[in-house]
Design a protein around this motif. Structure first.
Motif, short mmCIF file in Angstrom:
data_model
loop_
_atom_site.label_atom_id
_atom_site.label_comp_id
_atom_site.label_asym_id
_atom_site.label_seq_id
_atom_site.Cartn_x
_atom_site.Cartn_y
_atom_site.Cartn_z
N VAL A 1 0.84 -1.20 0.00
CA VAL A 1 0.00 0.00 0.00
C VAL A 1 0.88 1.25 0.00
O VAL A 1 1.67 1.47 0.92
N THR A 2 0.72 2.07 -1.03
CA THR A 2 1.54 3.29 -1.17
C THR A 2 0.66 4.51 -1.40
O THR A 2 0.96 5.36 -2.23
N VAL B 1 -0.17 -8.03 3.79
CA VAL B 1 -0.40 -6.63 3.41
C VAL B 1 0.72 -5.79 4.01
O VAL B 1 0.89 -5.76 5.24
N ILE B 2 1.48 -5.13 3.14
CA ILE B 2 2.61 -4.31 3.57
C ILE B 2 2.27 -2.84 3.32
O ILE B 2 1.86 -2.47 2.22
N TYR B 3 2.47 -2.03 4.33
CA TYR B 3 2.19 -0.60 4.19
C TYR B 3 3.51 0.18 4.05
O TYR B 3 4.49 -0.12 4.72
N GLU B 4 3.51 1.16 3.15
CA GLU B 4 4.68 2.02 2.96
C GLU B 4 4.37 3.48 3.29
O GLU B 4 5.28 4.29 3.44
N SER B 5 3.10 3.82 3.40
CA SER B 5 2.70 5.20 3.65
C SER B 5 3.22 5.67 5.02
O SER B 5 3.19 4.93 5.99
N THR B 6 3.67 6.92 5.07
CA THR B 6 4.20 7.47 6.32
C THR B 6 3.09 7.72 7.33
O THR B 6 2.09 8.36 7.02
N VAL B 7 3.28 7.21 8.54
CA VAL B 7 2.26 7.30 9.59
C VAL B 7 2.95 7.48 10.94
O VAL B 7 4.16 7.38 11.04
N TYR B 8 2.17 7.74 11.97
CA TYR B 8 2.74 7.73 13.32
C TYR B 8 2.75 6.28 13.82
O TYR B 8 1.99 5.42 13.33
N PRO B 9 3.61 5.95 14.77
CA PRO B 9 3.70 4.56 15.25
C PRO B 9 2.36 4.05 15.77
O PRO B 9 1.71 4.70 16.59
N PRO C 1 8.79 1.60 5.28
CA PRO C 1 8.58 2.99 4.91
C PRO C 1 9.19 3.36 3.57
O PRO C 1 10.32 2.97 3.26
N GLU C 2 8.41 4.11 2.79
CA GLU C 2 8.90 4.55 1.48
C GLU C 2 10.09 5.48 1.65
O GLU C 2 10.15 6.26 2.59
N ARG C 3 11.00 5.41 0.69
CA ARG C 3 12.15 6.31 0.68
C ARG C 3 12.37 6.83 -0.73
O ARG C 3 13.49 6.79 -1.25
N ILE C 4 11.29 7.32 -1.32
CA ILE C 4 11.36 7.88 -2.66
C ILE C 4 11.68 9.36 -2.58
O ILE C 4 11.15 10.08 -1.74
N ASN C 5 12.56 9.82 -3.46
CA ASN C 5 12.90 11.23 -3.54
C ASN C 5 12.48 11.75 -4.91
O ASN C 5 13.20 11.59 -5.90
#
Length: 425
Positions: free
Chosen positions: A82-83, A116-124, A153-157
């Motif tokens: 999920v992105t 299900v793997i999440y990549e979207s930035t969230v709080y813990p 976590p995504e690390r796209i620039n």
């Protein structure tokens, strides 16, 4: 173990599409899902409006990818990544709607044994406390018994063609030790830079949100120093170069802090901290400083107009660049818009030129309108604000500025790339 798995990427934006490309180069069964039919149609035709992938890269994976807006097509998947975006609302509170809705949708096609793997930035805590209940509810399956989760976590620039997804070390995690191994193995298969396996999903979530929070705080310090040094008549960039001669000094430049990461992610952490009863003053103050920079730049522009005996109301100003950073099409949370709005509030006429932006997209989002190349027109401006360091603007010469500005030649340089700026940050 992963060879025959079908991987579904949910959300094909700046994060999802490059990730899909990396997986589709390695695996034959990859599904790209997005709710935007126009986006899917464009990708099918070989066009990426974000310009993260060129036509050649899209073409090289076409035989391994199914692009779709039909959630039922995801039924064949075993691994969902999920992105989707994680924005903030107008009160700077986390908006988890995209995550919740995508989790509900995935739950309708989830089977036993799926991950299900999440990549979207969230709080813990968001993955297990918010997303998992949605998955359970819509699937009627039990977490860590029938299905499992991971977080990486995504690390796209955006706009960076050197530090691409496969070249940036990836943090991984899983809801059980065994699933953590599977998730780590999955990413190791496409990330040449390697992976770092976190001990838990919450640790992985926290690692991401502090990456951008740390950068936000450090940029805020640099911006505050710039405000002080400008009052002293000292060139901030020269000070930074001098201080940077010490091996452990962190060299950052002052400027606008926008985009979907640094300008947003700290609010996820501060929201959760305040829920727990802690006031994160340093982080919130940093956000306030960085958010105030657009107004400061607009005010310095107006002050320069006055110093040059120019009228403010009715003056014509050219803004060069409107994206949140250089060499990309991304308009999300761009602070250049705040400069424009502040100038307009004084009755100033503002034209915006950005060769990277589709005028239709900008007008739909911000309604300012992008003009054609002003350096090929006859119109003269009272001042120019160089707001984004696109490569095209780095090539501008003094003669180019003379062609668009009147005799007083006011150049407000936010990025430190103009040949002879009148004022620079």
């Amino acid at each position: 173990m992963l060879k025959n798995k079908t991987i579904a990427i949910v959300g094909l934006g700046y994060v999802g599409l490059p990730l899909l490309h990396a997986f589709a180069k390695k695996y034959k069964n990859v599904i790209g899902y997005d709710i935007n039919q126009t986006r899917i149609d464009e990708l099918k035709s070989g066009y990426d409006r974000t310009l993260e992938l060129d036509d050649k890269k899209i073409d090289e994976i076409k035989d391994n990818v199914l692009y779709t807006t039909d959630i039922k097509e995801l039924k064949r998947a075993n691994i969902y990544i999920v992105t989707v975006p994680t924005p903030i609302d107008d009160k700077n509170k986390p908006d988890l709607t995209p995550l919740i809705m995508s989790s509900r949708s995935i739950g309708t096609v989830l089977d036993k044994g799926d991950i299900v793997i999440y990549e979207s930035t969230v709080y813990p805590g968001v993955t297990e406390d918010v997303c998992v209940p949605e998955l359970e509810k819509s699937s009627n399956l039990k977490f860590n018994k029938d299905f499992f989760c991971g977080y990486s976590p995504e690390r796209i620039n955006p706009g960076d063609k050197e530090h691409t997804v496969s070249k940036i070390l990836k943090v991984t995690s899983g809801s059980t030790p065994e699933i953590a191994d599977v998730v780590d193995e999955l990413y190791k298969s496409i990330i040449t830079a390697g992976t770092f396996r976190a001990s838990s999903i919450k640790v992985a979530e926290a690692s991401k949100v502090i990456e951008n929070t740390q950068r936000d705080v450090l940029i805020a310090l640099t911006n505050e120093l710039a405000l002080i040094f400008n009052m002293m008549g000292i060139d901030t960039n020269e000070v930074i170069e001098a201080a940077g001669t010490k091996w452990n000094f962190i060299k950052l430049k002052p400027g606008l802090v926008g985009g979907h990461c640094i300008g947003v992610d700290p609010y996820y952490l501060t929201y959760r901290a305040e829920e727990l009863g802690y006031k994160p003053n340093l982080i919130l103050n940093a956000r306030q400083i960085n958010n105030s920079m657009a107004k400061y730049i607009a005010e310095q522009t107006i002050r320069t107009l006055i110093d040059k005996d120019k009228k403010v109301k009715g003056s014509n100003i050219l803004v060069l660049g409107v994206t949140f950073k250089e060499n990309c099409t991304d308009l999300r949370n761009t602070k250049v818009v705040d400069i424009i709005e502040e100038l307009k509030s004084y009755g100033i006429n503002v034209d915006v030129y950005d060769p990277w932006v589709d005028p239709k997209e900008e007008k739909k989002k911000y309604k300012h309108g992008i003009i054609e190349n002003p350096f090929k027109k006859d119109k003269k401006y009272d001042a120019a604000i160089l707001a984004v360091a696109h490569d095209e603007f780095k090539k501008l010469t003094q003669k180019d500025y003379e062609n668009v500005l009147d005799n007083d030649m006011i150049i407000i340089d936010v990025k430190g790339i103009a040949p002879n700026p009148t004022w620079k940050l």
